[in-house]
Design a protein around this motif. Structure first.
Motif, PDB file in Angstrom:
ATOM      1  N   MET A 186     -31.635  -6.585  -9.420  1.00  0.00           N
ATOM      2  CA  MET A 186     -33.072  -6.851  -9.399  1.00  0.00           C
ATOM      3  C   MET A 186     -33.664  -6.669  -8.005  1.00  0.00           C
ATOM      4  N   GLY A 187     -32.843  -6.252  -7.026  1.00  0.00           N
ATOM      5  CA  GLY A 187     -33.338  -6.026  -5.671  1.00  0.00           C
ATOM      6  C   GLY A 187     -33.440  -7.288  -4.837  1.00  0.00           C
ATOM      7  N   ILE A 188     -32.630  -8.282  -5.159  1.00  0.00           N
ATOM      8  CA  ILE A 188     -32.651  -9.548  -4.425  1.00  0.00           C
ATOM      9  C   ILE A 188     -31.378  -9.659  -3.589  1.00  0.00           C
ATOM     10  N   ASP A 189     -31.538  -9.773  -2.271  1.00  0.00           N
ATOM     11  CA  ASP A 189     -30.404  -9.956  -1.363  1.00  0.00           C
ATOM     12  C   ASP A 189     -30.377 -11.404  -0.903  1.00  0.00           C
ATOM     13  N   VAL A 190     -29.175 -11.995  -0.897  1.00  0.00           N
ATOM     14  CA  VAL A 190     -29.010 -13.379  -0.471  1.00  0.00           C
ATOM     15  C   VAL A 190     -28.071 -13.412   0.723  1.00  0.00           C
ATOM     16  N   GLU A 191     -28.452 -14.177   1.757  1.00  0.00           N
ATOM     17  CA  GLU A 191     -27.659 -14.258   2.981  1.00  0.00           C
ATOM     18  C   GLU A 191     -27.604 -15.712   3.450  1.00  0.00           C
ATOM     19  N   ASP A 192     -26.392 -16.198   3.769  1.00  0.00           N
ATOM     20  CA  ASP A 192     -26.249 -17.531   4.360  1.00  0.00           C
ATOM     21  C   ASP A 192     -26.531 -17.430   5.848  1.00  0.00           C
ATOM     22  N   ILE A 193     -27.246 -18.409   6.393  1.00  0.00           N
ATOM     23  CA  ILE A 193     -27.577 -18.435   7.812  1.00  0.00           C
ATOM     24  C   ILE A 193     -26.867 -19.624   8.446  1.00  0.00           C
ATOM     25  N   GLU A 194     -26.155 -19.375   9.536  1.00  0.00           N
ATOM     26  CA  GLU A 194     -25.448 -20.432  10.263  1.00  0.00           C
ATOM     27  C   GLU A 194     -26.444 -21.176  11.152  1.00  0.00           C
ATOM     28  N   ALA A 195     -27.136 -22.150  10.593  1.00  0.00           N
ATOM     29  CA  ALA A 195     -28.160 -22.887  11.327  1.00  0.00           C
ATOM     30  C   ALA A 195     -27.568 -24.171  11.908  1.00  0.00           C
ATOM     31  N   GLU A 196     -27.889 -24.446  13.162  1.00  0.00           N
ATOM     32  CA  GLU A 196     -27.477 -25.697  13.791  1.00  0.00           C
ATOM     33  C   GLU A 196     -28.497 -26.784  13.518  1.00  0.00           C
ATOM     34  N   GLU A 197     -29.785 -26.399  13.481  1.00  0.00           N
ATOM     35  CA  GLU A 197     -30.854 -27.367  13.292  1.00  0.00           C
ATOM     36  C   GLU A 197     -32.059 -26.656  12.688  1.00  0.00           C
TER      37      GLU A 197
END
Length: 127
Positions: free
Chosen positions: A20-31
């Protein structure tokens, strides 16, 4: 509760989203900080997921926030270490206050911190 979707294989879901054209990405967030007029929400070690659906980016934040006074969230990170707190005020500003007032660097930095980095207000408070 909503029949059918609960048993969907995560891999299958990922394939369907890509189709469906949806990309998912995890982000390494500290805060993560969410600012409102009334308060700030601070998420430490939150799970952040970015979803890009054909150019429309959506971020999902999972965690338990701490509610703090509005505008103070940036100061929380620097409160743990003197190095971080002192780096918030540029050395050039401290030098200008010292040259103008003749006080020590520590006194100049403290005056700048008390006046949110405002040079004129810091000098005024020391004169």
């Amino acid at each position: 509760m909503f029949g059918g979707g609960g048993g969907l294989n995560p891999r299958k879901m990922e394939q369907m989203m890509k189709q469906m054209g949806i990309d998912v990405e995890d982000i390494e967030a500290e805060e993560v900080i969410i600012r409102t007029d009334e308060y700030d929400l601070v998420f430490d070690n939150a799970e952040v997921t970015k979803m890009d659906a054909r150019g429309q980016e959506t971020y999902q934040v999972i965690g338990s926030p701490e509610q703090v006074e509005s505008g103070t969230a940036g100061a929380i990170a620097g409160a743990d270490s003197d190095d971080d707190a002192s780096s918030a005020i540029p050395d050039e500003d401290v030098d200008l206050v010292v040259a103008r007032t003749g006080v020590s660097e520590d006194e100049a930095r403290e005056a700048l911190e008390e006046n949110d980095g405002d040079l004129a207000a810091a000098v005024g408070s020391l004169e």
